[in-house]
Design a protein around this motif. Sequence first.
Motif, PDB file in Angstrom:
ATOM      1  N   UNK A 288      42.880  33.434  39.879  1.00  0.00           N
ATOM      2  CA  UNK A 288      41.658  33.226  38.742  1.00  0.00           C
ATOM      3  C   UNK A 288      42.368  32.358  37.612  1.00  0.00           C
ATOM      4  N   UNK A 289      43.540  32.523  37.592  1.00  0.00           N
ATOM      5  CA  UNK A 289      44.093  31.537  36.499  1.00  0.00           C
ATOM      6  C   UNK A 289      44.152  30.135  37.055  1.00  0.00           C
ATOM      7  N   UNK A 290      44.464  30.013  38.172  1.00  0.00           N
ATOM      8  CA  UNK A 290      44.163  28.559  38.819  1.00  0.00           C
ATOM      9  C   UNK A 290      42.756  28.104  38.359  1.00  0.00           C
ATOM     10  N   UNK A 305      37.276  34.176  32.518  1.00  0.00           N
ATOM     11  CA  UNK A 305      38.010  35.145  31.687  1.00  0.00           C
ATOM     12  C   UNK A 305      37.930  36.377  31.513  1.00  0.00           C
ATOM     13  N   UNK A 306      36.633  36.843  31.840  1.00  0.00           N
ATOM     14  CA  UNK A 306      36.142  38.407  32.090  1.00  0.00           C
ATOM     15  C   UNK A 306      36.858  38.712  33.191  1.00  0.00           C
ATOM     16  N   UNK A 307      36.825  38.001  34.356  1.00  0.00           N
ATOM     17  CA  UNK A 307      37.355  38.465  35.521  1.00  0.00           C
ATOM     18  C   UNK A 307      38.789  38.571  35.439  1.00  0.00           C
ATOM     19  N   UNK A 308      39.376  37.651  34.681  1.00  0.00           N
ATOM     20  CA  UNK A 308      40.839  37.683  34.701  1.00  0.00           C
ATOM     21  C   UNK A 308      41.434  38.997  33.954  1.00  0.00           C
ATOM     22  N   UNK A 309      40.454  39.495  32.793  1.00  0.00           N
ATOM     23  CA  UNK A 309      40.967  40.712  32.224  1.00  0.00           C
ATOM     24  C   UNK A 309      40.937  41.950  33.103  1.00  0.00           C
ATOM     25  N   UNK A 310      39.814  41.931  33.789  1.00  0.00           N
ATOM     26  CA  UNK A 310      39.978  43.032  35.150  1.00  0.00           C
ATOM     27  C   UNK A 310      41.252  42.783  36.123  1.00  0.00           C
ATOM     28  N   UNK A 311      41.240  41.596  36.584  1.00  0.00           N
ATOM     29  CA  UNK A 311      42.442  41.404  37.612  1.00  0.00           C
ATOM     30  C   UNK A 311      43.801  41.807  36.805  1.00  0.00           C
TER      31      UNK A 311
END
Length: 483
Positions: A288-290, A305-311
């Motif tokens: 997700x960062x990539x 960004x929302x998915x990053x928080x969960x990950x």
Amino acid sequence: MQETELKLELSQSGAGSLLKKNPFGSPPINLQLRSIYFDTPGWDLSKRGVSLRIRQSGNERIQTVKAGDGAAAGSFTREEWERPVAGDAPILDDPQIRDLLAGAGPKLAPLFEVHVKRHSWNVMDGDATIEVALDLGKVVAADREAPLCEIELEKKAGSPTALFALARKVDLITPAHLGVLSKAERGYRLLGSAPGAVKAASTPLTSEMSTATAFARIAAACLRQFRLNETALGWSRDAEALHQARVSLRRLRSLCSICKSLFDDSRFDHLRGELKWLASELGDARNIDVMIDRASSEALSGRLQDARDDAYAAVEASLSSVRARSLMIDATEWISIGDWRTDQSDETLYEQSSKDFASGVFDKFWKKVAKGGNNLVDADDETRHKVRIAAKKLRYAAEFFEPLYNSKAEAKRHRRFITVMKGLQDQLGSLNDLATAPDMLAALELSDVAGAKDLFNAEEKSKLLEDAAEAHDAFVNTRHFWR
């Protein structure tokens, strides 16, 4: 004198639980300790892997000099020299430490202090005697200070396996994370800039060193890199710290694969499986960062960004799990005690020169990359992925064993080889990102968001394939540094 110890980090509340349950068989002896650490303004001792302190307890002062491998992870085996002193000024006339401190004496000055309340026990376990020290306090450097809460298990007699058995007992009572920083290192870190992501560092090796010893040193350095980045992730959700934590696990897994001919015990397969699990737990967050870095629309960036928080929340849960903590302790025990050396009937493998072993590894993986990448443009994604994995192992191996090729000509060829390898890996990595992006976006239910298809467009792939083919040609035509 040599000390062998295992260090664990606890929370303040965890230390309280441990003191309340006290699994060590007797009441603790409590001491207030103040330690002053000395070095030159240029940190000459630290650069040599040496620490010098004077520790005060009541009216008694003991000067201690320690020297050892700064790449160790959790389980430290170091040389140390102790002597009583009358005050807070170091005494440097001992011939045993003269060479270690050469040239530093006139410039030595106090740099930082450590203040702790120590709770100590002597634990008997079969033929083993273990000194347990639970330290609660702080490190103070100039106008900065940091809390300190750790437990040290030092083997005084018997088998070192008792250290790890006791560590697991502690972890059953309160979460105990493998410690990789000495008190001296904590002080130096406090004097510098705020620590963040930690990249892999070169591990000291010599060509006379056996393959088994080289493996153990490099593996310990990989564990240390992981724990330092895991700690950094505990302070902030830093993308580079997560990336380097994942890199350290990949490096350790690659090392195990490269050296698998040394091992013939069930623990090897189990640990490799657990390392693969832990690396995979960090995978979604990294992917997700990539994609965030490459996102071309605000809509996609916001959803990512929302998915990053969960990950990252999932990463934190995995890293704080019993499974992850146990893996660190198990891996440290397996690497440092080295029982795997006795499980292989061919002892010549263990005693083989590390340089001879490394040269064989380079030959093997160079052929894999050269042959597998002959037609990158027309190959399918799975074939390119296999070439990428072989290239990664070859580059890691070249980095692991770099200190063995230290002549001027070898060093020059090595630098050129690493540069070419990085170029090839970058292109293959970008192609892999393109190949995995559709499935990742689908799993996150983001395939139809504006900008999603820009992450894997055909035009970009065509250009990357051409660049990858050129990078592979450069790789094939680069002179070997090991022959």
